[in-house]
Write a protein that holds these residues in place. Structure first.
Motif, PDB file in Angstrom:
ATOM      1  N   MET A   1       0.827  -1.210   0.000  1.00 32.73           N
ATOM      2  CA  MET A   1       0.000   0.000   0.000  1.00 32.73           C
ATOM      3  C   MET A   1       0.862   1.261   0.000  1.00 32.73           C
ATOM      4  O   MET A   1       0.645   2.184  -0.788  1.00 32.73           O
ATOM      5  CB  MET A   1      -0.923  -0.020   1.229  1.00 32.73           C
ATOM      6  N   LEU A   2       1.859   1.279   0.879  1.00 33.98           N
ATOM      7  CA  LEU A   2       2.637   2.520   0.979  1.00 33.98           C
ATOM      8  C   LEU A   2       3.574   2.682  -0.215  1.00 33.98           C
ATOM      9  O   LEU A   2       3.885   3.810  -0.613  1.00 33.98           O
ATOM     10  CB  LEU A   2       3.397   2.565   2.298  1.00 33.98           C
ATOM     11  N   LEU A   3       4.031   1.573  -0.825  1.00 33.78           N
ATOM     12  CA  LEU A   3       4.894   1.699  -1.994  1.00 33.78           C
ATOM     13  C   LEU A   3       4.095   2.036  -3.247  1.00 33.78           C
ATOM     14  O   LEU A   3       4.572   2.771  -4.119  1.00 33.78           O
ATOM     15  CB  LEU A   3       5.684   0.407  -2.199  1.00 33.78           C
ATOM     16  N   ILE A   4       2.891   1.501  -3.374  1.00 39.28           N
ATOM     17  CA  ILE A   4       2.032   1.852  -4.507  1.00 39.28           C
ATOM     18  C   ILE A   4       1.757   3.350  -4.512  1.00 39.28           C
ATOM     19  O   ILE A   4       1.703   3.983  -5.570  1.00 39.28           O
ATOM     20  CB  ILE A   4       0.711   1.054  -4.446  1.00 39.28           C
ATOM     21  N   ASP A   5       1.609   3.935  -3.322  1.00 41.06           N
ATOM     22  CA  ASP A   5       1.255   5.353  -3.263  1.00 41.06           C
ATOM     23  C   ASP A   5       2.376   6.277  -3.702  1.00 41.06           C
ATOM     24  O   ASP A   5       2.156   7.477  -3.861  1.00 41.06           O
ATOM     25  CB  ASP A   5       0.796   5.723  -1.848  1.00 41.06           C
ATOM     26  N   VAL A   6       3.589   5.727  -3.907  1.00 37.99           N
ATOM     27  CA  VAL A   6       4.660   6.552  -4.464  1.00 37.99           C
ATOM     28  C   VAL A   6       4.367   6.878  -5.925  1.00 37.99           C
ATOM     29  O   VAL A   6       4.631   7.975  -6.407  1.00 37.99           O
ATOM     30  CB  VAL A   6       6.016   5.832  -4.335  1.00 37.99           C
ATOM     31  N   THR A   7       3.780   5.904  -6.664  1.00 36.99           N
ATOM     32  CA  THR A   7       3.612   6.069  -8.108  1.00 36.99           C
ATOM     33  C   THR A   7       2.162   6.104  -8.575  1.00 36.99           C
ATOM     34  O   THR A   7       1.894   6.535  -9.696  1.00 36.99           O
ATOM     35  CB  THR A   7       4.312   4.915  -8.858  1.00 36.99           C
ATOM     36  N   ILE A   8       1.215   5.652  -7.759  1.00 40.12           N
ATOM     37  CA  ILE A   8      -0.162   5.535  -8.228  1.00 40.12           C
ATOM     38  C   ILE A   8      -0.751   6.885  -8.618  1.00 40.12           C
ATOM     39  O   ILE A   8      -1.612   6.978  -9.501  1.00 40.12           O
ATOM     40  CB  ILE A   8      -1.043   4.855  -7.147  1.00 40.12           C
ATOM     41  N   VAL A   9      -0.252   7.943  -7.988  1.00 38.50           N
ATOM     42  CA  VAL A   9      -0.822   9.264  -8.237  1.00 38.50           C
ATOM     43  C   VAL A   9      -0.380   9.844  -9.584  1.00 38.50           C
ATOM     44  O   VAL A   9      -1.023  10.754 -10.113  1.00 38.50           O
ATOM     45  CB  VAL A   9      -0.434  10.222  -7.088  1.00 38.50           C
ATOM     46  N   ASN A  10       0.715   9.315 -10.164  1.00 34.36           N
ATOM     47  CA  ASN A  10       1.242   9.897 -11.404  1.00 34.36           C
ATOM     48  C   ASN A  10       0.203   9.944 -12.520  1.00 34.36           C
ATOM     49  O   ASN A  10       0.070  10.936 -13.233  1.00 34.36           O
ATOM     50  CB  ASN A  10       2.464   9.098 -11.882  1.00 34.36           C
ATOM     51  N   TRP A  29       4.427  19.156  -5.685  1.00 33.42           N
ATOM     52  CA  TRP A  29       4.317  18.941  -4.237  1.00 33.42           C
ATOM     53  C   TRP A  29       3.399  17.761  -3.916  1.00 33.42           C
ATOM     54  O   TRP A  29       3.600  17.065  -2.912  1.00 33.42           O
ATOM     55  CB  TRP A  29       3.817  20.205  -3.544  1.00 33.42           C
ATOM     56  N   ILE A  30       2.392  17.505  -4.758  1.00 32.39           N
ATOM     57  CA  ILE A  30       1.513  16.355  -4.527  1.00 32.39           C
ATOM     58  C   ILE A  30       2.317  15.059  -4.608  1.00 32.39           C
ATOM     59  O   ILE A  30       2.088  14.114  -3.847  1.00 32.39           O
ATOM     60  CB  ILE A  30       0.353  16.355  -5.546  1.00 32.39           C
ATOM     61  N   ILE A  31       3.289  15.008  -5.524  1.00 32.87           N
ATOM     62  CA  ILE A  31       4.177  13.850  -5.587  1.00 32.87           C
ATOM     63  C   ILE A  31       5.213  13.903  -4.479  1.00 32.87           C
ATOM     64  O   ILE A  31       5.463  12.915  -3.775  1.00 32.87           O
ATOM     65  CB  ILE A  31       4.883  13.796  -6.952  1.00 32.87           C
ATOM     66  N   ASP A  32       5.824  15.067  -4.309  1.00 36.44           N
ATOM     67  CA  ASP A  32       7.004  15.187  -3.462  1.00 36.44           C
ATOM     68  C   ASP A  32       6.700  15.215  -1.967  1.00 36.44           C
ATOM     69  O   ASP A  32       7.546  14.812  -1.168  1.00 36.44           O
ATOM     70  CB  ASP A  32       7.786  16.453  -3.837  1.00 36.44           C
TER      71      ASP A  32
END
Length: 501
Positions: A1-10, A29-32
């Motif tokens: 879950m926490l690793l998916i959220d690094v890239t899922i938002v792209n 900033w939404i990514i960073d």
């Protein structure tokens, strides 16, 4: 879950930009905000878990992550979404910092090796699933779904963790390094904020100069403090070991060169090529799939090699793959990215497999846990810095293209709007008779900015490969171990009941 959220938002960035009228700075900033909080607080969360109990910190982090995910899904403005992402990162750091120690406490012998293999496989699947899952959720239910999907997963996690995980903590807890924690967090935050602000205000802006100077000062103070305290948050003397320093460079550049540009790639696919979120997610999936396949192979086949070989080879493949994507131009379609994504994914898979184990081998045995945590910290810091640096590179490249193409207006501001996925809105403001020529100019500007991004990332990967080859010189200083490493095993002391899984 926490690793998916690094890239899922792209994949959801163009929808977020249109829905919340978010600028490029806000999208960065939404990514960073998430990656930066992870990077800044991983070591802090690990120290807190040693003192207070790892199960307790894990449960607390999962709860914070779930609450922040709900806040992100309900965010009415881009500022609220950025704040929610930062809090998500706080919870994610608490979860990430405690998982390996909890696995070590829960399993023994052969079961422990199986558990760590499963943990690695889940991490790889998360990287592969992120873009596709983000495309499906944002296309069917809207961008809010990429955050709200965390709620049922977090609920199940909290239920199971409360029932089956034993409480553990360090036998001899160290004093919490508050000064080091504050200095590292402020340094990372100021550096990223300065880099992101440069896209709007330029490099000579007093705000940008002040932020970068403050970040550099806090980083210097962090090094001084950590070299003098008895129990540092991060023993900076480890960086005097060439092999360890080379591996940290590799961890930093791995994330920067391979993944930090995916947000800009996704915006190009949707805003310029007109692809759907799901289709854009599928385009970048070969990167994650090739990485997953090679990581599975590398973990079993490359353990007998000195770490410098897979680390250097992985960075070379990443550099070659990313540089291949510089062929993008105004007439390109998504296929121009395919070969580069596959090659860079192969490199990432080759590099990810030995990185943590080799770092722990390169450090003294008593610092193995710190070395493993440092790899994750440098990876997330590389992602945060990469998004900021590559955003500035994109704006410069797109702005130069607009200026040379005779754009009438503020080329710099237009380049920023393009980076935020505002190409459709810009086209809508152009008279119908001029849209064809303006559309070509915008497509050329976006392709130029993206090509500059790929060039920068690729060259950094090649430079890191050279540094890794020369720094990781002695095979015995960093070798991929034959069996799974379990950091902090010696320092884990079960407290209360245990779980027989």
């Amino acid at each position: 879950m926490l690793l998916i959220d690094v890239t899922i938002v792209n994949v959801a960035l163009p929808q977020i930009s249109r829905s919340l009228d978010a600028s490029m700075t806000s999208l960065q900033w939404i990514i960073d905000a998430y990656a930066l909080a992870l990077a800044a607080l991983l070591l802090v969360a690990g120290s807190a878990a040693d003192l207070l109990g790892r199960r307790k910190i894990y449960l607390l982090g999962t709860g914070v992550f779930a609450a922040a995910s709900l806040a992100c899904g309900l965010a009415p403005t881009d500022l609220a979404l950025v704040a929610g992402r930062a809090v998500q990162g706080v919870g994610g750091a608490a979860m990430f910092a405690t998982t390996t120690a909890l696995l070590t406490a829960t399993y023994r012998g052969h079961d422990r090796a199986i558990a760590f293999s499963a943990w690695g496989a889940v991490s790889g699947c998360a990287a592969a699933a992120g873009p596709t899952l983000g495309g499906i959720l944002s296309q069917v239910w809207g961008w809010q779904a990429v955050f709200l999907v965390n709620l049922p997963v977090a609920a199940v996690t909290l239920f199971l963790a409360a029932r089956v995980l034993p409480e553990t903590r360090r036998e001899s807890p160290r004093r919490f390094d508050l000064a080091g924690a504050v200095l590292f967090t402020v340094a990372a935050g100021c550096l990223v904020a300065g880099l992101i602000s440069s896209t709007d205000h330029g490099w000579t802006s007093p705000l940008v100069v002040s932020l970068l100077a403050a970040g550099a000062l806090c980083l210097a103070l962090f090094v001084v403090v950590e070299s003098r305290v008895r129990h540092p948050l991060f023993d900076v003397r480890l960086l005097k070991r060439p092999a360890f320093a080379g591996l940290m460079i590799a961890a930093l550049v791995l994330q920067l060169a391979t993944f930090a540009h995916l947000g800009y790639t996704s915006v190009w696919l949707q805003s310029v090529l007109g692809m759907s979120p799901l289709a854009a997610g599928f385009v970048v999936t070969p990167l994650s799939l090739s990485s997953l396949l090679v990581a599975s192979f590398a973990g079993r086949r490359l353990h007998h090699l000195p770490a410098r070989i897979p680390v250097t080879g992985g960075l070379l493949l990443i550099g070659i793959g990313v540089l291949t994507q510089t062929a993008v131009d105004a007439s390109s379609d998504w296929t121009v990215l395919l070969a580069g994504l596959v090659v860079s994914g192969l490199g990432a898979g080759m590099l990810i497999a030995p990185l943590v184990s080799a770092a722990m081998e390169a450090a003294p045995p008593e610092d193995a846990g710190t070395a493993g945590a440092a790899v994750n910290t440098f990876r997330q810091l590389g992602h945060a810095l990469g998004v900021a640096v590559l955003g500035a590179v994109f704006v410069h490249g797109a702005s130069a293209s607009l200026t040379s193409g005779g754009w009438r207006g503020d080329a710099h501001r237009t380049a920023i709007d393009l980076g935020a996925g505002q190409a459709p809105r810009l086209m809508a403001s152009v008279p119908p008779g001029r849209r064809a020529s303006v559309g070509d100019l915008i497509a050329d500007a976006y392709a130029s900015g993206l090509s500059h991004v790929f060039l920068t990332a690729g060259l950094l990967a090649l430079a890191a490969a050279a540094a890794a080859w020369f720094l990781i010189k002695r095979p015995h200083s960093a070798r991929i171990p034959h069996q799974a490493h379990t950091p902090a095993a010696a320092s884990v002391q079960p407290v209360g009941r245990s779980a027989d899984l």
